[in-house]
Enzyme design. Sequence first.
Site, PDB file in Angstrom:
ATOM      1  N   CYS A   9      54.426  31.149  32.139  1.00 13.67           N
ATOM      2  CA  CYS A   9      55.552  30.478  31.478  1.00 13.67           C
ATOM      3  C   CYS A   9      55.177  29.959  30.093  1.00 13.67           C
ATOM      4  O   CYS A   9      56.044  29.497  29.358  1.00 13.67           O
ATOM      5  CB  CYS A   9      56.053  29.331  32.339  1.00 13.67           C
ATOM      6  SG  CYS A   9      56.556  29.892  33.956  1.00 13.67           S
ATOM      7  N   HIS A  34      58.178  22.747  29.600  1.00  8.38           N
ATOM      8  CA  HIS A  34      58.647  23.927  30.334  1.00  8.38           C
ATOM      9  C   HIS A  34      59.579  23.476  31.468  1.00  8.38           C
ATOM     10  O   HIS A  34      59.279  22.533  32.206  1.00  8.38           O
ATOM     11  CB  HIS A  34      57.456  24.705  30.890  1.00  8.38           C
ATOM     12  CG  HIS A  34      57.849  25.761  31.862  1.00  8.38           C
ATOM     13  ND1 HIS A  34      58.865  26.650  31.601  1.00  8.38           N
ATOM     14  CD2 HIS A  34      57.396  26.056  33.104  1.00  8.38           C
ATOM     15  CE1 HIS A  34      59.013  27.448  32.653  1.00  8.38           C
ATOM     16  NE2 HIS A  34      58.137  27.110  33.572  1.00  8.38           N
ATOM     17  N   ASN A  93      64.415  27.838  36.228  1.00 11.46           N
ATOM     18  CA  ASN A  93      63.144  28.157  35.579  1.00 11.46           C
ATOM     19  C   ASN A  93      63.229  29.577  35.011  1.00 11.46           C
ATOM     20  O   ASN A  93      63.206  30.545  35.763  1.00 11.46           O
ATOM     21  CB  ASN A  93      62.007  28.047  36.604  1.00 11.46           C
ATOM     22  CG  ASN A  93      60.645  28.341  36.014  1.00 11.46           C
ATOM     23  OD1 ASN A  93      60.530  28.843  34.900  1.00 11.46           O
ATOM     24  ND2 ASN A  93      59.606  28.021  36.771  1.00 11.46           N
TER      25      ASN A  93
HETATM   26  N1  ACO Z   1      65.846  24.502  50.961  1.00 11.81           N
HETATM   27  C1  ACO Z   1      65.590  23.681  51.988  1.00 11.81           C
HETATM   28  N2  ACO Z   1      64.335  23.403  52.408  1.00 11.81           N
HETATM   29  C2  ACO Z   1      63.323  23.981  51.748  1.00 11.81           C
HETATM   30  C3  ACO Z   1      63.528  24.856  50.665  1.00 11.81           C
HETATM   31  C4  ACO Z   1      64.858  25.111  50.273  1.00 11.81           C
HETATM   32  N3  ACO Z   1      65.169  25.917  49.236  1.00 11.81           N
HETATM   33  N4  ACO Z   1      62.326  25.267  50.208  1.00 11.81           N
HETATM   34  C5  ACO Z   1      61.396  24.682  50.968  1.00 11.81           C
HETATM   35  N5  ACO Z   1      62.002  23.907  51.899  1.00 11.81           N
HETATM   36  C6  ACO Z   1      61.390  23.092  52.925  1.00 11.81           C
HETATM   37  C7  ACO Z   1      59.992  23.536  53.310  1.00 11.81           C
HETATM   38  O1  ACO Z   1      60.050  24.577  54.258  1.00 11.81           O
HETATM   39  C8  ACO Z   1      59.409  22.264  53.872  1.00 11.81           C
HETATM   40  O2  ACO Z   1      59.879  22.103  55.168  1.00 11.81           O
HETATM   41  P1  ACO Z   1      58.927  21.503  56.320  1.00 11.81           P
HETATM   42  O3  ACO Z   1      58.604  20.105  55.857  1.00 11.81           O
HETATM   43  O4  ACO Z   1      59.783  21.560  57.523  1.00 11.81           O
HETATM   44  O5  ACO Z   1      57.730  22.402  56.341  1.00 11.81           O
HETATM   45  C9  ACO Z   1      60.037  21.159  53.019  1.00 11.81           C
HETATM   46  O6  ACO Z   1      61.202  21.760  52.417  1.00 11.81           O
HETATM   47  C10 ACO Z   1      59.138  20.630  51.934  1.00 11.81           C
HETATM   48  O7  ACO Z   1      58.534  21.694  51.245  1.00 11.81           O
HETATM   49  P2  ACO Z   1      57.607  21.487  49.999  1.00 11.81           P
HETATM   50  O8  ACO Z   1      57.171  22.829  49.478  1.00 11.81           O
HETATM   51  O9  ACO Z   1      56.533  20.495  50.321  1.00 11.81           O
HETATM   52  O10 ACO Z   1      58.642  20.795  48.971  1.00 11.81           O
HETATM   53  P3  ACO Z   1      58.403  20.214  47.558  1.00 11.81           P
HETATM   54  O11 ACO Z   1      58.974  18.885  47.465  1.00 11.81           O
HETATM   55  O12 ACO Z   1      56.993  20.413  47.070  1.00 11.81           O
HETATM   56  O13 ACO Z   1      59.330  21.157  46.651  1.00 11.81           O
HETATM   57  C11 ACO Z   1      59.122  22.966  45.110  1.00 11.81           C
HETATM   58  C12 ACO Z   1      59.068  22.550  46.560  1.00 11.81           C
HETATM   59  C13 ACO Z   1      60.504  22.709  44.567  1.00 11.81           C
HETATM   60  C14 ACO Z   1      58.812  24.455  45.050  1.00 11.81           C
HETATM   61  C15 ACO Z   1      58.076  22.168  44.312  1.00 11.81           C
HETATM   62  O14 ACO Z   1      56.839  22.181  44.931  1.00 11.81           O
HETATM   63  C16 ACO Z   1      57.887  22.709  42.906  1.00 11.81           C
HETATM   64  O15 ACO Z   1      58.778  22.684  42.097  1.00 11.81           O
HETATM   65  N6  ACO Z   1      56.670  23.146  42.594  1.00 11.81           N
HETATM   66  C17 ACO Z   1      56.374  23.665  41.273  1.00 11.81           C
HETATM   67  C18 ACO Z   1      56.866  25.054  41.191  1.00 11.81           C
HETATM   68  C19 ACO Z   1      56.715  25.558  39.806  1.00 11.81           C
HETATM   69  O16 ACO Z   1      56.931  24.857  38.863  1.00 11.81           O
HETATM   70  N7  ACO Z   1      56.292  26.788  39.668  1.00 11.81           N
HETATM   71  C20 ACO Z   1      56.062  27.274  38.359  1.00 11.81           C
HETATM   72  C21 ACO Z   1      56.397  28.658  38.294  1.00 11.81           C
HETATM   73  S1  ACO Z   1      55.914  29.093  36.691  1.00 11.81           S
HETATM   74  C22 ACO Z   1      55.753  30.735  36.501  1.00 11.81           C
HETATM   75  O17 ACO Z   1      54.841  31.110  35.818  1.00 11.81           O
HETATM   76  C23 ACO Z   1      56.698  31.643  37.169  1.00 11.81           C
END
Ligand code: ACO
Length: 344
Positions: free
Chosen positions: A115, A271, A302
Amino acid sequence: MPERIKIGYVGLGRYLPENILTNARLEQIVDTSDEWIVQRTGIRTRRIMGPGESLESMAVAAAKSAIENAGIDARRISVVRIGVNTHMRFPSLSSLVQEALGIPDASAADISAGCSSFIFSVEEIFNRLNFEWMAFGKKSYGLAVGTEGMSIVTDYSDRSTCVLFGDGAGAAVIGPVASGEILATYTRTQGKYAGLLELDKFMHVPLTDQREMRFQRLEVTNYPYLRMEGPKVFAVAVRTMVSDVRMVIERYNRANGQQLTEADIDYVYPHQANLRIVRAVGEALKLTPDKVYSDGVKNYGNTSAASIPIGYIDNLGKHRGNTEVDVAFGAGFASGAILRKVAE
Ligand code: ACO
């Protein structure tokens, strides 16, 4: 050797696909809810490429708009860098865009730095334009584009990733300016985190039959989608972006004998990965929410390499004279920041 000149953005543009993917529509596709998505990510809608739209068409449209906004003849552009991770083929997207824009002899190449690819593109163009001026006394223009078709690499059966991403493109023409110059850039890559955010594994698969020169690739994976360890990415992202903002300020101070501090920053474009990441970066830098760009993540999700230049257009003409920082992190983990003034 000639005096240094100011080099900055002379024109900006973007393209967003028409098709809007809402949280309500995602509720029909995977087991998720608008409430979960908004609370955990801040995202409400994203744009997804439809028929007639492609990485190339988005990049060309954003670039054309930036060139028009700059008011220059495209043939004056001597360097094109396109930040993109989802092109995944050759010839480079830059060579296709260069041809479509009618700028035949520019140095054109793609940059894949997650990114942060737009930041890496701007840094390379900035250094090159400075060199052309200092070494040859030549005032040239460059074109930096960030474009991404994240929908191509998103698994719409995986709720943990498919709610996050969108498509789009943003572009900047860079060249000599009277005001609104780039003050410093900083980029780095922390390869130790590379495994936290990956696309497929076919690059890693070795030759299995040296005699027949056969690859094992299709047997090993048929999952050409992005996968990541979201919570781990989250933690490294915040730390990295805050530290990169400090680094770019320090680089500017050291090179120019200045004493700029975080308190001198009027506005930051982080970002647009997740609203909680954006807010955490703002808080760590002691910036109030109105000084931290966040409309991108809410409206477009994103868009990876495109997220920062897409954001510029939301504030076009509003920030005259500001001191601003762009900061990004992404797969690699590649990250970086640009410290710049906005034109008076
Ligand atoms: N809807 C409902 N529940 C969900 C979803 C969804 N879309 N996605 C995950 N969950 C659930 C999980 O299964 C988990 O359930 P469990 O507790 O029963 O196991 C629960 O929600 C919590 O999951 P986490 O992964 O711990 O949730 P978190 O608060 O960390 O949020 C997220 C996840 C949004 C992905 C976050 O971690 C994040 O934004 N991380 C950074 C991602 C990012 O910025 N990536 C960069 C990409 S850059 C590139 O180069 C492409």
